[in-house]
Write a protein that holds these residues in place. Structure first.
Motif, PDB file in Angstrom:
ATOM      1  N   LEU A 247       0.752  -1.164   0.054  1.00  0.00           N
ATOM      2  CA  LEU A 247       0.071   0.016   0.075  1.00  0.00           C
ATOM      3  C   LEU A 247       0.905   1.199   0.081  1.00  0.00           C
ATOM      4  O   LEU A 247       0.590   2.205  -0.584  1.00  0.00           O
ATOM      5  CB  LEU A 247      -1.124   0.102   1.135  1.00  0.00           C
ATOM      6  CG  LEU A 247      -1.932  -0.926   1.210  1.00  0.00           C
ATOM      7  CD1 LEU A 247      -2.959  -0.678   2.484  1.00  0.00           C
ATOM      8  CD2 LEU A 247      -3.006  -0.486  -0.146  1.00  0.00           C
ATOM      9  N   SER A 248       2.066   1.227   0.448  1.00  0.00           N
ATOM     10  CA  SER A 248       3.015   2.320   0.463  1.00  0.00           C
ATOM     11  C   SER A 248       4.071   2.328  -0.390  1.00  0.00           C
ATOM     12  O   SER A 248       4.447   3.201  -1.024  1.00  0.00           O
ATOM     13  CB  SER A 248       3.620   2.599   2.120  1.00  0.00           C
ATOM     14  OG  SER A 248       3.929   1.476   2.623  1.00  0.00           O
ATOM     15  N   VAL A 249       4.405   0.755  -0.428  1.00  0.00           N
ATOM     16  CA  VAL A 249       5.716   0.630  -1.239  1.00  0.00           C
ATOM     17  C   VAL A 249       5.443   0.900  -2.761  1.00  0.00           C
ATOM     18  O   VAL A 249       6.265   1.573  -3.590  1.00  0.00           O
ATOM     19  CB  VAL A 249       6.381  -0.667  -1.136  1.00  0.00           C
ATOM     20  CG1 VAL A 249       7.438  -1.266  -2.045  1.00  0.00           C
ATOM     21  CG2 VAL A 249       6.757  -0.917   0.472  1.00  0.00           C
ATOM     22  N   ILE A 250       4.349   0.514  -3.193  1.00  0.00           N
ATOM     23  CA  ILE A 250       4.002   0.742  -4.701  1.00  0.00           C
ATOM     24  C   ILE A 250       3.920   2.070  -5.203  1.00  0.00           C
ATOM     25  O   ILE A 250       4.338   2.615  -5.986  1.00  0.00           O
ATOM     26  CB  ILE A 250       2.867  -0.184  -5.334  1.00  0.00           C
ATOM     27  CG1 ILE A 250       3.212  -1.782  -5.304  1.00  0.00           C
ATOM     28  CG2 ILE A 250       2.249   0.449  -6.479  1.00  0.00           C
ATOM     29  CD1 ILE A 250       2.053  -2.787  -5.574  1.00  0.00           C
ATOM     30  N   PRO A 251       3.277   2.977  -4.408  1.00  0.00           N
ATOM     31  CA  PRO A 251       3.124   4.370  -4.864  1.00  0.00           C
ATOM     32  C   PRO A 251       4.541   4.960  -4.862  1.00  0.00           C
ATOM     33  O   PRO A 251       4.656   5.887  -5.512  1.00  0.00           O
ATOM     34  CB  PRO A 251       2.100   4.905  -3.863  1.00  0.00           C
ATOM     35  CG  PRO A 251       1.220   3.956  -3.515  1.00  0.00           C
ATOM     36  CD  PRO A 251       2.077   2.537  -3.478  1.00  0.00           C
ATOM     37  N   VAL A 256       2.590   5.586  -8.525  1.00  0.00           N
ATOM     38  CA  VAL A 256       1.314   5.449  -9.344  1.00  0.00           C
ATOM     39  C   VAL A 256       0.283   5.586  -7.808  1.00  0.00           C
ATOM     40  O   VAL A 256       0.667   5.419  -6.927  1.00  0.00           O
ATOM     41  CB  VAL A 256       1.131   4.071  -9.931  1.00  0.00           C
ATOM     42  CG1 VAL A 256       1.946   3.801 -10.986  1.00  0.00           C
ATOM     43  CG2 VAL A 256       1.160   2.924  -9.064  1.00  0.00           C
ATOM     44  N   ASP A 257      -1.089   5.902  -8.327  1.00  0.00           N
ATOM     45  CA  ASP A 257      -1.939   5.876  -7.177  1.00  0.00           C
ATOM     46  C   ASP A 257      -2.717   4.519  -7.126  1.00  0.00           C
ATOM     47  O   ASP A 257      -2.735   3.847  -8.089  1.00  0.00           O
ATOM     48  CB  ASP A 257      -3.012   7.015  -7.443  1.00  0.00           C
ATOM     49  CG  ASP A 257      -2.575   8.505  -7.571  1.00  0.00           C
ATOM     50  OD1 ASP A 257      -1.483   8.526  -6.886  1.00  0.00           O
ATOM     51  OD2 ASP A 257      -3.112   9.169  -8.226  1.00  0.00           O
ATOM     52  N   LEU A 258      -3.027   4.284  -5.730  1.00  0.00           N
ATOM     53  CA  LEU A 258      -3.949   2.883  -5.785  1.00  0.00           C
ATOM     54  C   LEU A 258      -5.471   3.632  -5.587  1.00  0.00           C
ATOM     55  O   LEU A 258      -5.623   4.453  -4.788  1.00  0.00           O
ATOM     56  CB  LEU A 258      -3.585   2.401  -4.581  1.00  0.00           C
ATOM     57  CG  LEU A 258      -2.139   1.618  -4.810  1.00  0.00           C
ATOM     58  CD1 LEU A 258      -1.653   1.004  -3.273  1.00  0.00           C
ATOM     59  CD2 LEU A 258      -2.158   0.685  -5.918  1.00  0.00           C
ATOM     60  N   THR A 267      -6.899  -2.632   3.386  1.00  0.00           N
ATOM     61  CA  THR A 267      -6.810  -2.181   4.687  1.00  0.00           C
ATOM     62  C   THR A 267      -8.000  -3.240   5.628  1.00  0.00           C
ATOM     63  O   THR A 267      -7.598  -3.080   6.802  1.00  0.00           O
ATOM     64  CB  THR A 267      -7.143  -0.812   4.995  1.00  0.00           C
ATOM     65  OG1 THR A 267      -8.559  -0.611   4.479  1.00  0.00           O
ATOM     66  CG2 THR A 267      -6.099   0.095   4.184  1.00  0.00           C
ATOM     67  N   LYS A 268      -8.784  -3.633   5.149  1.00  0.00           N
ATOM     68  CA  LYS A 268      -9.423  -4.567   6.332  1.00  0.00           C
ATOM     69  C   LYS A 268      -9.057  -5.992   6.345  1.00  0.00           C
ATOM     70  O   LYS A 268      -9.322  -6.662   7.158  1.00  0.00           O
ATOM     71  CB  LYS A 268     -10.930  -5.135   5.325  1.00  0.00           C
ATOM     72  CG  LYS A 268     -11.843  -3.719   5.185  1.00  0.00           C
ATOM     73  CD  LYS A 268     -13.021  -4.388   4.385  1.00  0.00           C
ATOM     74  CE  LYS A 268     -13.955  -3.169   4.063  1.00  0.00           C
ATOM     75  NZ  LYS A 268     -15.078  -3.604   2.954  1.00  0.00           N
TER      76      LYS A 268
END
Length: 317
Positions: A247-251, A256-258, A267-268
């Motif tokens: 969730l943090s590494v890819i952006p 790019v945006d998620l 996040t669930k």
């Protein structure tokens, strides 16, 4: 057949994926395992990444360090040849500006020519880890379009020093990269599209996107590409999410945006196993929508995600 011909002659959305050469000193068997896992889905071609050398520091024991250069993943040409020989699948080695001089590039082209490997993906490549801005190696190139010019001259039988070859064989065909959410160094999307058009005018037959998770960004990008007069296939590059940390590494890594809907579902999740399940579901839905849009091919970035890609491929191919 050239990659562009394989795409155009495919009766359904073409399937392809990218692999890394093994780390220096390790076996090629893991590469073969990846191919064996995904082979049933009829890959039209397999990309093999290329990696520049980097500085490493060795402690000398007297408070001093010795700096030397090391390529952790050599062997792109050899891996491409091994795959082509073992599987009879078209291979597409990456060829980079980053970390290579003009003469070194010429030697790579000669080796590939001798092996009858004639499809390439032409990239500038990333800056070195120790650099704040991209710098070419020696007399190497700043931009992919300059590398294209060397390949085009090679196809015409002209070496980098201007001398002529005594014999030529099948010319190289190649694709390039593109960025639905803009290259991180481009000042704006208009500039990014300008350079993509230049690369196509210079001979690129198709473009493969940076990975993305929001199809609307891809659709808008393709519309802008067409409006700019760029008429080559824009192949979506896809990779399923696998870990909470992404969730943090890819952006951060890929700029790019998620999508918010994906972030909420991830996040669930209580662990990476649940994230993997969500990632496959999202990727299947993403690919089905892309296929209904009529994309000619879907290209998967397989690093660390081979099992997920197999599940996605089962559902869509």
């Amino acid at each position: 057949m050239r990659v562009i011909d394989l795409i155009h002659h495919s009766e359904k959305t073409a399937f392809s994926f990218e692999i890394l050469p093994p780390l220096k000193g390790t076996s090629i068997e893991k590469v073969y395992q990846t191919i064996d896992t995904l082979r049933e889905f009829d890959p039209k071609y397999i990309n093999i990444t290329t990696h520049r050398s980097e500085y490493v520091y060795k402690e000398l024991g007297n408070g001093l360090f010795q700096r030397s250069r090391l390529r952790r993943r050599p062997g792109t040409v050899a891996v491409a040849a091994a795959i082509q020989n073992k599987y009879d699948i078209t291979v597409v080695p990456h060829i980079l500006c980053s970390g290579f001089t003009r003469e070194e590039t010429e030697y790579v082209l000669l080796d590939l020519q001798f092996l009858n490997i004639t499809d390439l993906l032409v990239l500038r490549g990333d800056k070195a880890k120790h650099e704040t801005t991209f710098k070419p190696e020696g007399d190497g190139y700043y931009h992919a379009i300059e590398l294209q010019e060397q390949i085009n001259n090679f196809n015409k039988g002209i070496f980098v020093d201007g001398s002529e070859m005594k014999a030529t064989t099948t010319p190289f065909s190649y694709g390039v990269a593109c960025y639905p959410e803009k290259h991180e160094e481009a000042p704006n999307m208009e500039s990014d599209l300008y350079w993509l058009k230049r690369k196509v005018e210079a001979g690129a037959e198709y473009a493969v996107t940076q990975l993305f998770y929001d199809n609307e960004k891809y659709f808008r990008f393709v519309e802008r590409v067409k409006a700019a007069g760029i008429n080559v296939p824009i192949i979506p590059g896809i990779k399923p999410l696998k870990k909470l940390s992404q969730l943090s590494v890819i952006p951060k890594t890929f700029k790019v945006d998620l999508p918010d809907a994906l972030v909420k579902e991830v996040t669930k999740c209580k662990n990476d196993e649940e994230v993997t399940h969500v990632g496959v579901e999202w990727c299947v839905a993403q690919c089905r929508e892309l296929m209904s849009y009529g994309v000619p091919s879907i290209h998967f970035y397989s690093i660390g995600a081979v099992d997920s890609i197999k599940e996605v491929a089962k559902a869509i191919f």
